[in-house]
Design an enzyme around this catalytic site. Structure first.
Site, PDB file in Angstrom:
ATOM      1  N   ASN A   1      42.890  73.571 116.065  1.00 50.55           N
ATOM      2  CA  ASN A   1      42.377  72.724 117.184  1.00 50.55           C
ATOM      3  C   ASN A   1      41.853  71.370 116.694  1.00 50.55           C
ATOM      4  OD1 ASN A   1      42.150  74.879 118.957  1.00 50.55           O
ATOM      5  ND2 ASN A   1      40.572  75.893 118.029  1.00 50.55           N
TER       6      ASN A   1
ATOM      7  N   TYR B   1      49.258  86.195 118.249  1.00 47.99           N
ATOM      8  CA  TYR B   1      50.062  84.919 118.975  1.00 47.99           C
ATOM      9  C   TYR B   1      51.657  85.354 118.990  1.00 47.99           C
ATOM     10  CZ  TYR B   1      46.562  81.133 118.895  1.00 47.99           C
ATOM     11  OH  TYR B   1      45.749  80.422 119.125  1.00 47.99           O
TER      12      TYR B   1
ATOM     13  N   HIS C   1      45.513  77.846 126.323  1.00 46.49           N
ATOM     14  CA  HIS C   1      46.188  76.670 125.906  1.00 46.49           C
ATOM     15  C   HIS C   1      47.496  76.452 126.837  1.00 46.49           C
ATOM     16  CE1 HIS C   1      44.304  76.228 121.879  1.00 46.49           C
ATOM     17  NE2 HIS C   1      44.059  77.196 121.807  1.00 46.49           N
TER      18      HIS C   1
END
Length: 490
Positions: free
Chosen positions: A132, A342, A59
């Site tokens: 997404n 993350y 990303h």
């Protein structure tokens, strides 16, 4: 010497001292070497050397905008989340769209899933919904994620993306067939970020005020309508305007054409999950709408561009473990892996104090904890405040209010395969998606798949992938196989 005009601000060093000359370095005599004491030059060059930070491994290429979310329908029967507690309630938010596999300089119009990450600045803390533009994904266990991404990114020897790597991984991951069918179909290249849907993709848990819990899936439906590019259009646009999606989002908001999405959820009572015909926590599968209809929640509108892309888009940090009371995780293994990965990625890229950056800090409340120090710490606390808990000095204390209902677990700790359900299958939903397509959509899907698969050097890898498409639908497999053979004979 150039004197500043009466209205001009004086240029200074980072310590605030005025800069006398920003055109010429300090030298030992006219034409002589530069002297080490030229603090302005050294500071300027040293900062320039450090202007970039590590880009996201995935990303990396993205765009963002600010906006708000407004509740339009009562969902208090399912969740006690405060920002969803009343029709008409508004919450400020920031969103980041992105491609997945390419680097920071990659084109926007690539055939690739798109990240759809929303940060809600709620009164009970920031809630990050990191999804997404596809309702499913390629794999269902986070242990396979590093290998998957390695196969999609640049080869360590050739330095470029390799069809051999891409399709070899998919050959060994039959569960990817559903997402491959989605990605290679007509929605694989959105025309812009405004013209695509967003999905939470994972299954999440909602808990209401009475302690009842439900599993949910999020769907953001674009109010601009779905628009996509063909493979040929995407390739042309990538060459002529690599920043096409960024330009579109920026300009639409600047001219007051504010993009919006309607949020819906699918709801499943917790008791239903255990005996569901397929694993409802499998990220490679969707919940059929006939079983769990969409229920409207509210409307998201984007109405303000960031002032600085680096500070607000590149430094924005989304983490799926940022929940608020009334919302929590599910047993989805991919989600469980992301709860760690993350936040850890942001600590690496931005530092342990990345949550203090304006784009990441709470806006409707105040972060109140015992985190101290570390690189670039900017948080200010009361004078003489303690940095441990419990304490006798009036420091913050626990709420005793769980974010969500507890999840029941049982069994032995081991490397278990996912639990089997009566209709668990890696191919059935991929076949259903194929059979929903029109003949023109099928033709383009076949061409997109065969165009990549025909470039693979190993026949055994091709055969394994063809077997997946045959298993999804006999016609699907037959047509892909014929097109691959045709291209390889040319």
């Amino acid at each position: 010497m150039t004197k500043p005009t009466p209205t001009a601000r004086v240029l200074t060093t980072e310590s605030g001292a005025p800069v006398a000359d920003n055109q010429n370095s300090s030298t030992a005599g006219v034409g002589g070497p530069i002297v080490l004491q030229d603090q302005h030059l050294l500071e300027k060059l040293a900062r320039f050397n450090r202007e970039r930070i590590p880009e996201r491994v995935v990303h990396a290429r993205g765009s963002g905008a600010y906006g708000h979310f407004e509740v339009t329908d009562d969902v208090t029967g399912f969740t006690s989340a405060d920002f969803l507690s009343a029709v008409g309630k508004r919450t400020e938010l920031f969103i980041r769209f992105s491609t997945v596999a390419d680097n920071l300089g990659g084109p926007d119009a690539a055939r690739d899933p798109r990240g759809f990450a929303v940060k809600f600045y709620t009164e009970e803390g920031n809630y990050d919904l990191v999804g997404n533009n596809t309702p499913v994904f390629f794999i269902k266990d986070p242990l396979k994620f590093p290998d998957f991404i390695h196969s999609q990114k640049r080869d360590p020897f050739t330095g470029k993306q390799e069809p051999d790597n891409v399709w070899d991984f998919w050959a060994h991951a039959p569960e990817a067939t559903h997402q491959v069918t989605w990605l290679m179909g007509d929605r694989g290249i959105p025309a812009s970020y405004r013209h695509m849907n967003g999905y939470g993709s994972h299954t999440y848990q909602w808990t209401n005020a009475e302690g009842e819990s439900f599993f949910v899936k999020y769907h953001f439906k674009t109010n601009q309508g779905i628009r996509c590019l063909s493979a040929e259009q995407g390739a042309e646009l990538s060459g002529t305007d690599p920043n096409s999606h960024q330009t579109d989002l920026l300009q639409s908001i600047e001219r007051g054409v504010y993009p919006s999405w309607t949020l819906y959820v699918q709801v499943m009572p917790v008791a239903e999950a255990a005996d569901h015909r397929f694993n409802p926590f499998d990220l490679t599968k969707v919940w059929p709408h006939k079983d769990h209809p969409l229920q409207r929640v509210g409307r998201m509108v984007l109405d303000r561009n960031p002032d600085n892309v680096f500070a607000e888009v590149e430094q924005s940090a989304f983490s799926p473990n940022n929940f608020v009371p009334g919302i929590g995780p599910s047993p989805d293994k991919m989600l469980q892996g992301r709860l760690f990965a993350y936040a850890d990625a942001h600590r690496y890229r931005l530092g342990v104090n990345h949550t203090q950056l304006p784009v990441n800090a709470p806006k409707a409340t105040v972060a109140n904890n015992y985190g101290r120090d570390g690189l670039m710490a900017t948080n200010a606390y009361d004078r003489h405040a303690k940095n441990y808990e419990p304490n006798s000095y009036g420091g913050p204390v626990q709420s005793d209010r769980p974010l969500a209902a507890p999840l029941a677990v049982a069994g032995h700790v081991a490397t278990h395969a996912a639990p089997a359900h009566s209709k668990d299958d890696d191919f059935f939903q991929a076949g259903e998606l194929y059979r929903l397509m029109s003949e023109d959509e099928k033709r383009r899907l076949i061409a997109n798949i065969a165009g990549g698969l025909a470039q693979v050097s190993r026949e055994d890898v091709i055969e394994k992938n063809l077997a997946h498409f045959h298993a999804a639908d006999p016609e699907y497999g037959k047509r892909v196989e014929a097109k691959v053979r045709e291209l390889r004979e040319d």
